[in-house]
Design an enzyme around this catalytic site. Structure first.
Site, PDB file in Angstrom:
ATOM      1  N   GLY A   8     -65.863   6.326 -30.693  1.00  0.00           N
ATOM      2  CA  GLY A   8     -65.303   6.268 -32.048  1.00  0.00           C
ATOM      3  C   GLY A   8     -66.263   5.581 -33.001  1.00  0.00           C
ATOM      4  O   GLY A   8     -65.838   4.854 -33.911  1.00  0.00           O
ATOM      5  N   SER A 137     -54.387  -3.619 -29.811  1.00  0.00           N
ATOM      6  CA  SER A 137     -53.795  -3.840 -31.128  1.00  0.00           C
ATOM      7  C   SER A 137     -52.671  -4.850 -30.960  1.00  0.00           C
ATOM      8  O   SER A 137     -52.107  -4.985 -29.857  1.00  0.00           O
ATOM      9  CB  SER A 137     -53.209  -2.525 -31.648  1.00  0.00           C
ATOM     10  OG  SER A 137     -52.343  -2.744 -32.742  1.00  0.00           O
ATOM     11  N   TYR A 150     -47.079   4.858 -30.468  1.00  0.00           N
ATOM     12  CA  TYR A 150     -48.354   4.167 -30.711  1.00  0.00           C
ATOM     13  C   TYR A 150     -48.343   2.806 -30.000  1.00  0.00           C
ATOM     14  O   TYR A 150     -49.310   2.451 -29.322  1.00  0.00           O
ATOM     15  CB  TYR A 150     -48.600   3.990 -32.219  1.00  0.00           C
ATOM     16  CG  TYR A 150     -49.870   3.207 -32.484  1.00  0.00           C
ATOM     17  CD1 TYR A 150     -51.116   3.766 -32.212  1.00  0.00           C
ATOM     18  CD2 TYR A 150     -49.824   1.898 -32.973  1.00  0.00           C
ATOM     19  CE1 TYR A 150     -52.283   3.045 -32.410  1.00  0.00           C
ATOM     20  CE2 TYR A 150     -50.986   1.177 -33.174  1.00  0.00           C
ATOM     21  CZ  TYR A 150     -52.210   1.753 -32.899  1.00  0.00           C
ATOM     22  OH  TYR A 150     -53.363   1.027 -33.085  1.00  0.00           O
ATOM     23  N   LYS A 154     -50.792   1.403 -26.909  1.00  0.00           N
ATOM     24  CA  LYS A 154     -51.573   0.157 -26.952  1.00  0.00           C
ATOM     25  C   LYS A 154     -51.067  -0.847 -25.899  1.00  0.00           C
ATOM     26  O   LYS A 154     -51.858  -1.642 -25.398  1.00  0.00           O
ATOM     27  CB  LYS A 154     -51.559  -0.436 -28.364  1.00  0.00           C
ATOM     28  CG  LYS A 154     -52.355   0.398 -29.366  1.00  0.00           C
ATOM     29  CD  LYS A 154     -53.836   0.468 -28.971  1.00  0.00           C
ATOM     30  CE  LYS A 154     -54.670   1.237 -29.975  1.00  0.00           C
ATOM     31  NZ  LYS A 154     -56.114   1.234 -29.631  1.00  0.00           N
ATOM     32  N   GLY A 181     -54.730  -7.127 -35.775  1.00  0.00           N
ATOM     33  CA  GLY A 181     -53.555  -6.822 -36.586  1.00  0.00           C
ATOM     34  C   GLY A 181     -53.978  -5.851 -37.689  1.00  0.00           C
ATOM     35  O   GLY A 181     -54.603  -4.828 -37.406  1.00  0.00           O
TER      36      GLY A 181
HETATM   37  C1  8X3 Z   1     -53.121  -1.272 -35.881  1.00  0.00           C
HETATM   38  C2  8X3 Z   1     -52.277  -2.383 -36.339  1.00  0.00           C
HETATM   39  O1  8X3 Z   1     -49.952  -3.195 -36.976  1.00  0.00           O
HETATM   40  O2  8X3 Z   1     -50.560  -0.959 -37.683  1.00  0.00           O
HETATM   41  O3  8X3 Z   1     -53.138  -1.133 -34.511  1.00  0.00           O
HETATM   42  O4  8X3 Z   1     -50.079  -1.398 -35.387  1.00  0.00           O
HETATM   43  S1  8X3 Z   1     -50.663  -1.937 -36.608  1.00  0.00           S
END
Ligand code: 8X3
Length: 249
Positions: A8, A137, A150, A154, A181
């Site tokens: 990435g 994350s 999501y 993570k 964050g």
């Molecule tokens: C990215 C941060 O808080 O949008 O992983 O999940 S959040």
């Protein structure tokens, strides 16, 4: 000179990490799906270090294996792997979720991390050294409303960082889990499928982290002495106290 492979690398935290590693004099294998962007980054990094490009999708197992296998001999002894590739697709109740979005997230964030690691771990094991940095994350540590799949992807990264640290322990390989964050990158633009206004609103009223803030921490983690392993880091902007608590002006 160390060799680092970054997935990435064409944007966001991956690109900023490439820049930070280049400043440390590392040679870089820059991986991504967008060859034009990788070329731009390679040009921007210039002659100060050696770079090579690999264009593939981390979620495509065959493509991962043939890309890594295509590396010339002088690039094969990878010291540092940064598993950065990953995305969010959608933010809404799980009952309304699009299975295509679920597949995309699980494929890039979980399977992709596994496929790339699987291709690189044997060399690290043979050399009895190496460092794997996984980009998790806050979402992997705290599930928030509408984050569902999501967050699950993570949470899997968190478990895999721990699992890798345990299983690779006999071989002297470091594993670092980095959990940012709110970082302003293209992350929200992708999550909201190009809805720029919605994406920008995520970062309004406070100062979010930049990709460079996170890259600085990754650079710190990979430059510790051989006997020091940064195992797990949660990084917030000062305005953030948890996944859902943000002090906005
Ligand atoms: C990215 C941060 O808080 O949008 O992983 O999940 S959040």
């Amino acid at each position: 000179m160390k060799i680092a492979l970054i997935t990435g690398a064409s944007s966001g935290i991956g690109k900023a990490t490439a820049e930070a590693f280049a400043a440390l004099g590392m040679n870089l294998i820059l991986c991504g799906r967008r060859l034009d962007r990788l070329h731009d980054l390679q040009q921007a990094l210039g002659e100060q270090i050696n770079t090579t490009l690999l264009c593939f999708d981390v979620g495509d197992r065959e493509a991962v294996n043939s890309a890594i296998a295509s590396l010339p001999q002088e690039w094969q002894a990878i010291d540092i792997l940064v598993n950065n590739a990953g995305n969010a697709h959608g933010l809404g109740p799980v009952q309304d979720g699009d299975p295509d979005d679920w597949d995309a997230m699980m494929t890039s964030n979980v399977q992709g991390l596994l496929y790339v690691s699987k291709a690189i771990m044997p060399g690290m094991i043979a050399r009895q050294r190496g460092h794997i940095v996984n980009l998790s994350s806050v979402a992997g540590k705290q599930t928030y409303p509408n984050g569902n799949v999501y967050c699950a992807s993570k949470a899997a990264v968190e478990a895999l960082s721990e699992g890798m640290r345990l299983d690779l322990n006999p071989f002297g390989i470091k594993v670092t889990n980095i959990a940012p964050g709110a970082v302003e990158t293209e992350f929200s633009l992708v999550r909201f499928k190009g809805d720029d206004r919605r994406a920008r609103s995520v970062y309004q009223g406070f100062t979010p982290l930049t990709a460079h803030d996170v890259a600085d921490v990754i650079a710190f983690a990979v430059t510790r002495p051989a006997h020091v392993m940064i195992a797990d880091l949660l990084i917030f902007p000062t305005a953030q106290a948890s996944a859902m608590v943000l002090k906005r002006e």
